[in-house]
Design a protein around this motif. Sequence first.
Motif, PDB file in Angstrom:
ATOM      1  N   LYS A 195       0.702  -1.206  -0.002  1.00 33.89           N
ATOM      2  CA  LYS A 195       0.047   0.063   0.085  1.00 33.89           C
ATOM      3  C   LYS A 195       1.021   1.350   0.151  1.00 33.89           C
ATOM      4  N   ASP A 196       1.897   1.366   0.645  1.00 32.82           N
ATOM      5  CA  ASP A 196       2.892   2.337   0.851  1.00 32.82           C
ATOM      6  C   ASP A 196       3.484   2.514  -0.556  1.00 32.82           C
ATOM      7  N   GLY A 197       3.844   1.366  -1.012  1.00 31.37           N
ATOM      8  CA  GLY A 197       4.672   1.394  -2.386  1.00 31.37           C
ATOM      9  C   GLY A 197       3.620   2.071  -3.499  1.00 31.37           C
ATOM     10  N   ILE A 198       2.446   1.802  -3.443  1.00 29.97           N
ATOM     11  CA  ILE A 198       1.275   2.387  -4.270  1.00 29.97           C
ATOM     12  C   ILE A 198       1.496   4.014  -4.297  1.00 29.97           C
ATOM     13  N   ALA A 199       1.230   4.445  -2.969  1.00 28.76           N
ATOM     14  CA  ALA A 199       1.404   5.836  -2.642  1.00 28.76           C
ATOM     15  C   ALA A 199       2.592   6.440  -3.126  1.00 28.76           C
ATOM     16  N   ILE A 200       3.712   5.754  -2.969  1.00 29.81           N
ATOM     17  CA  ILE A 200       5.052   6.391  -3.226  1.00 29.81           C
ATOM     18  C   ILE A 200       5.244   6.455  -4.779  1.00 29.81           C
ATOM     19  N   THR A 201       4.743   5.554  -5.486  1.00 31.64           N
ATOM     20  CA  THR A 201       4.875   5.749  -6.535  1.00 31.64           C
ATOM     21  C   THR A 201       3.890   6.833  -7.416  1.00 31.64           C
ATOM     22  N   ARG A 202       2.773   6.868  -6.978  1.00 30.11           N
ATOM     23  CA  ARG A 202       2.034   8.061  -7.419  1.00 30.11           C
ATOM     24  C   ARG A 202       2.505   9.040  -7.108  1.00 30.11           C
ATOM     25  N   PHE A 203       3.243   9.311  -5.977  1.00 33.98           N
ATOM     26  CA  PHE A 203       3.879  10.613  -5.410  1.00 33.98           C
ATOM     27  C   PHE A 203       5.039  10.858  -6.562  1.00 33.98           C
ATOM     28  N   LEU A 204       5.854   9.683  -6.691  1.00 38.36           N
ATOM     29  CA  LEU A 204       7.126  10.272  -7.690  1.00 38.36           C
ATOM     30  C   LEU A 204       6.407  10.618  -8.990  1.00 38.36           C
ATOM     31  N   LYS A 205       5.704   9.890  -9.445  1.00 37.63           N
ATOM     32  CA  LYS A 205       4.977  10.442 -10.800  1.00 37.63           C
ATOM     33  C   LYS A 205       4.382  11.832 -10.809  1.00 37.63           C
ATOM     34  N   TRP A 206       3.784  12.077  -9.659  1.00 38.90           N
ATOM     35  CA  TRP A 206       3.277  13.569  -9.413  1.00 38.90           C
ATOM     36  C   TRP A 206       4.332  14.643  -9.516  1.00 38.90           C
ATOM     37  N   VAL A 207       5.425  14.296  -8.698  1.00 41.62           N
ATOM     38  CA  VAL A 207       6.404  15.299  -8.718  1.00 41.62           C
ATOM     39  C   VAL A 207       7.011  15.379 -10.067  1.00 41.62           C
ATOM     40  N   LYS A 208       7.475  14.159 -10.508  1.00 42.22           N
ATOM     41  CA  LYS A 208       8.228  14.207 -11.813  1.00 42.22           C
ATOM     42  C   LYS A 208       7.440  15.048 -12.919  1.00 42.22           C
ATOM     43  N   GLU A 209       6.232  14.877 -12.858  1.00 41.99           N
ATOM     44  CA  GLU A 209       5.436  15.475 -14.032  1.00 41.99           C
ATOM     45  C   GLU A 209       4.891  16.731 -13.724  1.00 41.99           C
ATOM     46  N   ASN A 210       5.009  17.434 -12.528  1.00 48.59           N
ATOM     47  CA  ASN A 210       4.473  18.685 -12.244  1.00 48.59           C
ATOM     48  C   ASN A 210       5.738  19.603 -11.603  1.00 48.59           C
ATOM     49  N   ALA A 211       6.920  19.300 -11.137  1.00 53.43           N
ATOM     50  CA  ALA A 211       7.704  20.262 -10.863  1.00 53.43           C
ATOM     51  C   ALA A 211       8.207  21.129 -11.894  1.00 53.43           C
ATOM     52  N   GLY A 212       8.055  22.499 -11.683  1.00 50.14           N
ATOM     53  CA  GLY A 212       8.436  23.342 -12.479  1.00 50.14           C
ATOM     54  C   GLY A 212       6.943  23.951 -13.202  1.00 50.14           C
ATOM     55  N   LYS A 213       5.872  23.152 -13.233  1.00 53.46           N
ATOM     56  CA  LYS A 213       4.772  23.599 -13.898  1.00 53.46           C
ATOM     57  C   LYS A 213       3.709  24.164 -13.166  1.00 53.46           C
ATOM     58  N   ILE A 214       3.745  23.501 -12.012  1.00 55.31           N
ATOM     59  CA  ILE A 214       2.662  24.078 -10.909  1.00 55.31           C
ATOM     60  C   ILE A 214       3.342  24.695  -9.521  1.00 55.31           C
ATOM     61  N   LYS A 215       2.911  25.486  -8.800  1.00 52.15           N
ATOM     62  CA  LYS A 215       3.502  26.036  -7.596  1.00 52.15           C
ATOM     63  C   LYS A 215       3.493  24.490  -6.732  1.00 52.15           C
ATOM     64  N   MET A 216       4.697  24.279  -6.345  1.00 49.73           N
ATOM     65  CA  MET A 216       4.890  23.040  -5.450  1.00 49.73           C
ATOM     66  C   MET A 216       6.073  23.460  -4.651  1.00 49.73           C
ATOM     67  N   THR A 217       5.796  23.175  -3.358  1.00 49.07           N
ATOM     68  CA  THR A 217       6.717  23.607  -2.494  1.00 49.07           C
ATOM     69  C   THR A 217       6.945  22.471  -1.496  1.00 49.07           C
TER      70      THR A 217
END
Length: 591
Positions: free
Chosen positions: A316-338
């Motif tokens: 379950k944790d790995g699923i959450a981490i995978t989704r998080f990694l995808k979200w960060v890599k696809e959105n860093a520099g495109k949306i306001k992320m801190t």
Amino acid sequence: MTFKEKLSAIREQMKTDGVDAYVIPSADPHMSEYLPNHYKCISFATGFRGSVSTVVITQDFAGLWADFRYFEQAEEQLKDSGYQLVKLKAQHTPEYITWLRENLADSAVIGFDEKLVSITLSELFHKQLTVKKIKYKHKDYLQPIWKDRPALPTEPAFLISEEFTGQSTKEKLNLIRAVMKQYHVQHHLISSLDDIAWIFNLRGKDVNYNPVVLSFALIAENQATLYIQSDKLTEEDKTSLSQSGVNLLNYEFIAKDLQFIPAESSILIDPRRNCLALYKLIPSSVVIVKETNPSTHLKALKNSTEIEHTRIAMRKDGIAITRFLKWVKENAGKIKMTEISAAAQLRSFRAAEVGFIGESFNTISAYKAHGALPHYAANSKSDSEIKAEGLFLVDSGGQYFYGTTDITRVIPLGNPTEEEKTDYTLVLKAMIEGCKTRFPKGTCGYQIDAITRRPLWDHGINFGHGTGHGVGYLLNVHEGPQVINAGPTPIALELGMITSIEPGIYRPGKHGIRIENLVLTVEDQTNEFNEFYAFEALTLAPIDTSIVKVDLLAASHINWLNTYHRLVFEKLSPFLNSEEKTFLKEMTKEL
């Protein structure tokens, strides 16, 4: 009051009482690492919010002793407080006692709150300061000036069933009584909250991140008493405990009952996990046996039920981490992320998983130079925006009804330097070196520590924290007795123990890199030389290989990583949608 005003008020009380030095440990009456707000004394007095430190106050000096992990944080948070940072040379050592010996006059008086000092620490004071003929006073100088001090927590508690624990409370009490019999004792006092939680299959919300309940326990040959605020438990849970042979009394009654332990009987006490205040209440006619709590070792050896449920938590944790990694890599520099908003997004991914209870510690969300602070905690002032460049370190964990997780991944976001590539590869190599080690029965953590550090040492690089720690089962993310660090702790890694492996490289002002997996000690092989053990990877999440310098890795490291990534894809992909599955496939492709 400002911190300087608080310091002045403490000194006035010291002067009135004739106290030359006042010591404030980071502790509560249960010798906890993570504290209820009521006992966050150092934060109240100084403004420092790190989890481990000690304060010493005299009339002309006020110092806070902290280790490598907190140097920069302490320097910043102690500004204009009247306190100065004293940098520990060795982690987890009471170097302030040496300072007291060198700076106090003979027959000086040291004050401290005996509820916050362990028996072991008290004995260390006496041993190291005997030559100075030091006197001691029980004093709490914070209570009179802490006008809005938080009350003790009143959150409800609950029992977890044998379906999840694999052992009943009655069975666990019998195991502990068997050890008591070996020590020839009739009573056993337990103050440590994780031990109590394990014994009584009890969980709660009294301490942030650790699902424990403020309580004490006194186990006798034919009965066990749990001291807990009575309204925390449902009538059903009270009945269940009673049927397991457990009496319930209010939390504060432990102080009374200790004074009436029968004369000439004996009691087992863990001197590191019990406070001096309770220890002094035991009648002098009672024989005191000082040994580690039996439950400390018993709960470290996870049973088959706990292991299988932990594997569910890791998935379950790995699923959450995978989704998080995808979200960060696809959105860093495109949306306001801190740093803070990214940590919140990670929590939301975990919270979407059935069985998620909360985080297992405060997420370390550290971008670029903040990654060089091993225990960095983002706040409104430091909250950096995450852009499509540099390295982003995220150390986080979850509490699930199925177990406890702890994982660190570094996310390369663009334009890596050669130094970043090299450091990242060396940390990955070190982590793999530790994870793939096979070792004979009886091997201790400090031996695994050296093996793990070797790839860094070869390049003249080291890190200032331990390589690994034990992890609980729906309990504390830091759990003993095993530890993987440089200290010569004589605790062997045994079958069923869950431990982290997390080497790192930290370059102040530049970047920090740490990669962490949890591993389970399992059987490997038995031959004429010994029984050999190995580590099974429990953590299931991709490790970014986009900046790996393959020429720095041996074939054995590449083989381990490829095998691990095949396992990650096999276990996680059935629970992902097509886009997530494609992302994971790319992240886990072979080197």
